[in-house]
Design an enzyme around this catalytic site. Structure first.
Site, mmCIF file in Angstrom:
data_model
loop_
_atom_site.group_PDB
_atom_site.id
_atom_site.type_symbol
_atom_site.label_atom_id
_atom_site.label_comp_id
_atom_site.label_asym_id
_atom_site.label_seq_id
_atom_site.Cartn_x
_atom_site.Cartn_y
_atom_site.Cartn_z
ATOM 1 N N SER A 191 0.737 -1.171 -0.129
ATOM 2 C CA SER A 191 0.065 -0.040 0.136
ATOM 3 C C SER A 191 0.735 1.421 -0.035
ATOM 4 O O SER A 191 1.821 1.412 0.768
ATOM 5 C CB SER A 191 -0.540 -0.026 1.225
ATOM 6 O OG SER A 191 -1.633 1.169 1.189
ATOM 7 N N HIS A 193 0.055 4.474 0.588
ATOM 8 C CA HIS A 193 -0.200 5.617 1.765
ATOM 9 C C HIS A 193 0.252 5.190 3.075
ATOM 10 O O HIS A 193 0.424 6.074 3.885
ATOM 11 C CB HIS A 193 -1.618 5.849 1.867
ATOM 12 C CG HIS A 193 -2.603 4.685 2.629
ATOM 13 N ND1 HIS A 193 -2.965 4.977 3.781
ATOM 14 C CD2 HIS A 193 -3.071 3.729 2.195
ATOM 15 C CE1 HIS A 193 -3.374 4.122 4.352
ATOM 16 N NE2 HIS A 193 -3.592 3.215 3.280
ATOM 17 N N THR A 226 -9.220 1.959 -15.584
ATOM 18 C CA THR A 226 -8.172 2.751 -15.898
ATOM 19 C C THR A 226 -7.183 2.759 -14.909
ATOM 20 O O THR A 226 -7.141 3.162 -13.916
ATOM 21 C CB THR A 226 -8.821 4.222 -16.286
ATOM 22 O OG1 THR A 226 -9.838 4.048 -17.116
ATOM 23 C CG2 THR A 226 -7.678 5.128 -16.780
ATOM 24 N N CYS A 305 -8.958 0.148 10.408
ATOM 25 C CA CYS A 305 -10.149 -0.558 9.815
ATOM 26 C C CYS A 305 -11.137 -1.049 10.945
ATOM 27 O O CYS A 305 -12.179 -1.253 10.713
ATOM 28 C CB CYS A 305 -9.853 -1.533 8.642
ATOM 29 S SG CYS A 305 -9.026 -1.078 7.262
#
Length: 361
Positions: A191, A193, A226, A305
């Protein structure tokens, strides 16, 4: 907050102190510049015209830079982050079985469904000798636990999984870029970030695409949609910047917490130098977070989370913690700019909160 606070600033009660970098950390200056540059490439990387080909070339350079940061010489699929990478690896694996450790991130547990569970010891570690028959299974192990910072013995786990005919998926979202996994993992979830890149981009490193069912579309046919060129450029730029070693800083905080009557979670295990998990006996984490937030100090209870859940941490319960004790733990995590002054301000706030229990008693 992207610049380090001076000692004077960090001790001022009106200055915010951010110690939740394991949830997300600010993009680096190079990452922000790379994202801005990427926004000037307006063409779709999948378009065949000249502008599209230029975007494609930029995307492939970023892909190669991400792979190189991890010493990866196989396939690199760009995704929206580690959660999607785990969903692809576990949800579309050709393996007939799913096996997860008992302390995996919620994203892995959701993606794995009705999986078999590997137990952990009281420090939260998988014992490679207790990995049984995993033939025909994809085995998911988080290299560094996002709540406790405890690191798994990934080389020994990989050897055991491979000796028993399994496929090893490593969640390395919390770990800095390194080439150690290239020799051990079959798939790696990453990831941006968490590493100083932008949100909304990550990667799934795959040794052999034959272990996944394709979905059609972009990313070699394994992820339709995309491509996020600005995000990929920002991720590559962030990985090019070295991260500081916070081992001494976390050891300092560990010592301050112990001397203040707290408990260091996972003490005795190899732990991430930038993540510490601490229990304040007698005071619920929810109450602690309110007090720290009033003091303008940002920490969390478990992974981002799950921190809003009323349930006690499944990670701590798997480590043998009782429900009450598990509800008394908060996580502190450092970033590139975290200073000694910020850590000591948190420790002072910790002592102030802990005193309220003694006064109440």
């Amino acid at each position: 907050m992207t610049e380090p606070l001076s000692p004077d600033d960090a001790t001022r009660p009106d200055t915010p102190v951010y110690l939740d970098h394991a949830a997300t950390t600010p993009p680096t200056a190079r990452a922000r510049a790379a994202v801005s540059e990427g926004l000037t490439h307006w063409a779709n990387p999948s378009s065949p015209h000249a502008a599209g080909r230029a975007s494609r070339a930029a995307l492939e350079r970023a892909r190669a830079q991400v792979a190189a940061a991890y010493g990866w010489r196989h396939e690199t699929l760009l995704t929206s982050g580690a959660s999607e990478s785990l969903a692809i690896a576990l949800g579309r694996s050709v393996a007939g079985r799913r096996v997860v450790s008992a302390v995996e991130h919620d994203a892995a547990l959701r993606a794995a469904g009705a999986a078999e569970v590997l137990p952990v010891d009281p420090l939260g570690r998988v014992d490679p000798a207790r990995i049984g028959d995993v033939a025909g299974a994809v085995v998911a192990v988080q290299w560094c636990n996002s709540e406790t910072g405890v690191r798994q013995p990934i080389a020994a786990i990989a050897a055991a999984v491979h000796a028993r005919g399994g496929i090893l998926l490593v969640d390395a979202a919390q770990m800095p870029a390194c080439d150690e996994l290239a020799a051990h993992a079959d798939m790696v979830a990453l990831s941006a970030h968490k590493r100083g890149g932008p949100p909304g981009v990550g990667a799934l490193l795959v040794r052999d695409l034959a272990v996944l069912h394709p979905s059609g579309g972009q990313e070699r046919g394994y992820r339709p949609g995309t491509e996020n060129l600005p995000g990929a450029l920002g991720y590559a730029a962030a990985l090019a910047e070295p991260e500081p070693d916070h081992a001494a800083l976390r050891a300092h905080l560990d010592d301050l917490i112990r001397r203040s009557g707290g408990e260091v979670v996972g003490a005795g295990a190899e732990r991430h130098p930038a993540i510490g998990s601490y229990r304040m006996p007698g005071i619920a984490a929810a109450a602690q977070l309110i007090r720290f937030d009033l003091d303008r100090i940002a920490v969390s209870a478990g992974s981002a989370c799950a921190s809003g859940s009323l349930k006690p941490s499944h990670v701590l319960r798997a480590m043998g913690w009782g429900e009450e004790a598990a509800r008394e733990v908060v996580r502190v995590s450092f970033g590139r700019t975290t200073s000694v002054a910020e850590v000591e301000r948190f420790a002072a706030a910790w002592r102030a909160v802990a005193r309220t229990r003694r006064f109440a008693a």
